[in-house]
Enzyme design. Structure first.
Site, PDB file in Angstrom:
ATOM      1  N   THR A   1       0.812  -1.210   0.000  1.00 40.81           N
ATOM      2  CA  THR A   1       0.000   0.000   0.000  1.00 40.81           C
ATOM      3  C   THR A   1       0.847   1.261   0.000  1.00 40.81           C
ATOM      4  O   THR A   1       1.749   1.418   0.832  1.00 40.81           O
ATOM      5  CB  THR A   1      -0.926   0.012   1.227  1.00 40.81           C
ATOM      6  OG1 THR A   1      -1.762  -1.149   1.199  1.00 40.81           O
ATOM      7  CG2 THR A   1      -1.799   1.260   1.243  1.00 40.81           C
TER       8      THR A   1
ATOM      9  N   LYS B   1      -3.681   4.546  -2.534  1.00 38.94           N
ATOM     10  CA  LYS B   1      -4.835   5.146  -1.891  1.00 38.94           C
ATOM     11  C   LYS B   1      -5.105   6.513  -2.532  1.00 38.94           C
ATOM     12  O   LYS B   1      -4.211   7.365  -2.591  1.00 38.94           O
ATOM     13  CB  LYS B   1      -4.596   5.302  -0.391  1.00 38.94           C
ATOM     14  CG  LYS B   1      -4.479   3.985   0.369  1.00 38.94           C
ATOM     15  CD  LYS B   1      -5.797   3.230   0.388  1.00 38.94           C
ATOM     16  CE  LYS B   1      -5.746   2.025   1.295  1.00 38.94           C
ATOM     17  NZ  LYS B   1      -7.049   1.331   1.377  1.00 38.94           N
TER      18      LYS B   1
ATOM     19  N   ASP C   1      -7.231   2.335  -5.004  1.00 40.45           N
ATOM     20  CA  ASP C   1      -8.333   2.205  -4.055  1.00 40.45           C
ATOM     21  C   ASP C   1      -8.826   3.597  -3.698  1.00 40.45           C
ATOM     22  O   ASP C   1      -8.130   4.360  -3.029  1.00 40.45           O
ATOM     23  CB  ASP C   1      -7.854   1.465  -2.800  1.00 40.45           C
ATOM     24  CG  ASP C   1      -8.980   1.214  -1.805  1.00 40.45           C
ATOM     25  OD1 ASP C   1     -10.141   1.549  -2.118  1.00 40.45           O
ATOM     26  OD2 ASP C   1      -8.695   0.683  -0.718  1.00 40.45           O
TER      27      ASP C   1
ATOM     28  N   GLU D   1     -10.643  -0.089  -7.082  1.00 45.20           N
ATOM     29  CA  GLU D   1     -11.374  -0.631  -5.941  1.00 45.20           C
ATOM     30  C   GLU D   1     -12.289   0.429  -5.339  1.00 45.20           C
ATOM     31  O   GLU D   1     -11.857   1.556  -5.075  1.00 45.20           O
ATOM     32  CB  GLU D   1     -10.359  -1.125  -4.900  1.00 45.20           C
ATOM     33  CG  GLU D   1     -10.959  -1.883  -3.742  1.00 45.20           C
ATOM     34  CD  GLU D   1      -9.896  -2.337  -2.751  1.00 45.20           C
ATOM     35  OE1 GLU D   1     -10.280  -2.684  -1.613  1.00 45.20           O
ATOM     36  OE2 GLU D   1      -8.685  -2.330  -3.088  1.00 45.20           O
TER      37      GLU D   1
ATOM     38  N   LYS E   1     -12.405  -9.458   2.985  1.00 40.46           N
ATOM     39  CA  LYS E   1     -11.623  -9.192   4.186  1.00 40.46           C
ATOM     40  C   LYS E   1     -12.295  -9.904   5.346  1.00 40.46           C
ATOM     41  O   LYS E   1     -13.507  -9.771   5.549  1.00 40.46           O
ATOM     42  CB  LYS E   1     -11.537  -7.687   4.473  1.00 40.46           C
ATOM     43  CG  LYS E   1     -10.739  -6.889   3.449  1.00 40.46           C
ATOM     44  CD  LYS E   1     -10.736  -5.408   3.806  1.00 40.46           C
ATOM     45  CE  LYS E   1      -9.938  -4.598   2.790  1.00 40.46           C
ATOM     46  NZ  LYS E   1     -10.019  -3.131   3.054  1.00 40.46           N
TER      47      LYS E   1
ATOM     48  N   CYS F   1      -6.905  -7.025   3.683  1.00 37.43           N
ATOM     49  CA  CYS F   1      -6.830  -7.025   5.142  1.00 37.43           C
ATOM     50  C   CYS F   1      -6.875  -5.591   5.644  1.00 37.43           C
ATOM     51  O   CYS F   1      -6.747  -4.633   4.883  1.00 37.43           O
ATOM     52  CB  CYS F   1      -5.546  -7.707   5.620  1.00 37.43           C
ATOM     53  SG  CYS F   1      -4.028  -6.837   5.136  1.00 37.43           S
TER      54      CYS F   1
ATOM     55  N   ASP G   1      -3.877  -8.644  -1.266  1.00 37.91           N
ATOM     56  CA  ASP G   1      -3.451  -7.415  -0.598  1.00 37.91           C
ATOM     57  C   ASP G   1      -3.368  -7.690   0.900  1.00 37.91           C
ATOM     58  O   ASP G   1      -4.217  -7.270   1.683  1.00 37.91           O
ATOM     59  CB  ASP G   1      -4.446  -6.289  -0.909  1.00 37.91           C
ATOM     60  CG  ASP G   1      -4.086  -4.979  -0.226  1.00 37.91           C
ATOM     61  OD1 ASP G   1      -2.892  -4.760   0.048  1.00 37.91           O
ATOM     62  OD2 ASP G   1      -5.005  -4.181   0.039  1.00 37.91           O
TER      63      ASP G   1
END
Length: 327
Positions: free
Chosen positions: A129, A156, A181, A207, A252, A280, A302
């Site tokens: 990430t 992100k 994401d 995402e 998740k 997660c 991920d």
């Protein structure tokens, strides 16, 4: 036989920073549940779904509320009762995984054998990430991640100047595969136009672009990249309403409420011909043990939660050359 169930809260520090569209974190409070039969001990870990208002303290209270109900049953029965005794979330996840772990130890099996896998799990490539930040900061983080062997980066984003951020990451890690994401932040973004630009920058998947509950807006859009549901998909029962809107779902265990429901969600997605990602929350390797098994057949993995902390539990997963593998 009466099971002895205990829940505790542990605070773990984040390495550097972890920032998404909803805010930044410097630490994470983890719920750790242990279940003992007097001889064997099973453990599970959960991370509160904070965007649903969960806290580690509330999760611990949930465990206390169901202890008397669960403790007097055999493990398979306890696990079955748990599915209705607690809602999907971190508390149920931690207790469900602890029960699975205890049953594996009681029966002398590895967890992968207990869940019906035919062969041992293999190392998996995991995304790493890149936290939300300025383009320069994300460029530097991507460069460092690539230097550490990660060839799959998860960015992100927040719906503001995202193209600049992706371009910066691409420059910092020219050879990396990229997924993005949005964490529900693209409510005012032209998704088709944005995806077309991001595809030229080498993005492979998007995402959760829209807020959960606004999924229908994806109907009939001709988006050039696959879109996966995260916040919109928690349990197997969510799949029918998402099929045809999303190309995949992010499983998740904290959202699903444990390994039991995560396995059911995987089967539901497979039946709906939807792709699967296994992700997660911020966590230690204790939380990754069960997710790692679900991820064995996933298209996207991920599971970098432990790699984002200052330290992990002793004997945790190894992260090397962009892959994670059991110790």
């Amino acid at each position: 036989m009466t099971l002895h169930i205990n829940a505790s809260i542990e605070r773990w520090l984040v390495e550097g920073h972890f920032t998404i569209a909803r805010g930044a974190k410097k630490f994470v409070d983890l719920l750790v549940v242990t279940v003992s039969d007097g001889t064997h001990v099973g453990q599970g870990e959960g991370t509160a779904i904070y965007y649903h208002g969960e806290t580690a303290e509330e999760c611990a209270r949930q465990i206390a509320q169901v202890t008397d109900i669960i403790a007097v049953h055999t493990i398979p029965m306890a696990r079955a009762l748990l599915q209705s005794a607690l809602p999907p979330g971190a508390a149920r996840n931690a207790l469900d995984c602890a029960l699975w772990d205890l049953e594996a130890k009681q029966t002398g099996q590895r967890l992968w054998e207990l869940v019906g896998m035919k062969s041992p799990p293999v190392p998996l490539e995991t995304a790493f990430t890149i936290s939300l930040g300025t383009p320069d900061a994300m460029h530097a983080d991507a460069r460092d991640a690539a230097a550490n062997g990660y060839s799959l980066l998860k960015l992100k984003l927040n719906g503001d100047a995202d193209r600049d951020r992706v371009a910066a990451v691409r420059a910092g890690a020219p050879k990396a595969r990229i997924i993005v994401d949005a964490n529900e932040s693209w409510g005012d973004v032209d998704i088709v136009a944005e995806a077309e630009i991001l595809k030229t920058l080498g993005v492979a998947m998007i995402e959760q672009p829209l807020p959960a509950g606004r999924d229908a807006a994806l109907a009939n859009l001709s988006v050039p990249l696959p879109i996966f549901a995260d916040e919109s998909c928690h349990v197997a029962a969510d799949v029918p309403r998402l099929a045809g809107l999303y190309q995949g779902v992010n499983i998740k265990l904290d959202k699903a409420g444990g390994l039991t429901e995560a396995l059911a969600l995987y089967k539901a997605a497979e039946s709906a011909k939807m792709d699967v990602m296994v992700g997660c929350m911020l966590s230690t390797s204790l939380a990754i043990q069960a997710a790692f098994l679900v991820a064995q057949r996933a298209s996207w993995v991920d599971l970098d939660g432990p790699a984002l902390l200052q330290k992990d539990r002793p004997g945790g997963f190894r992260f090397a050359n962009g892959c994670l593998s059991p110790a």
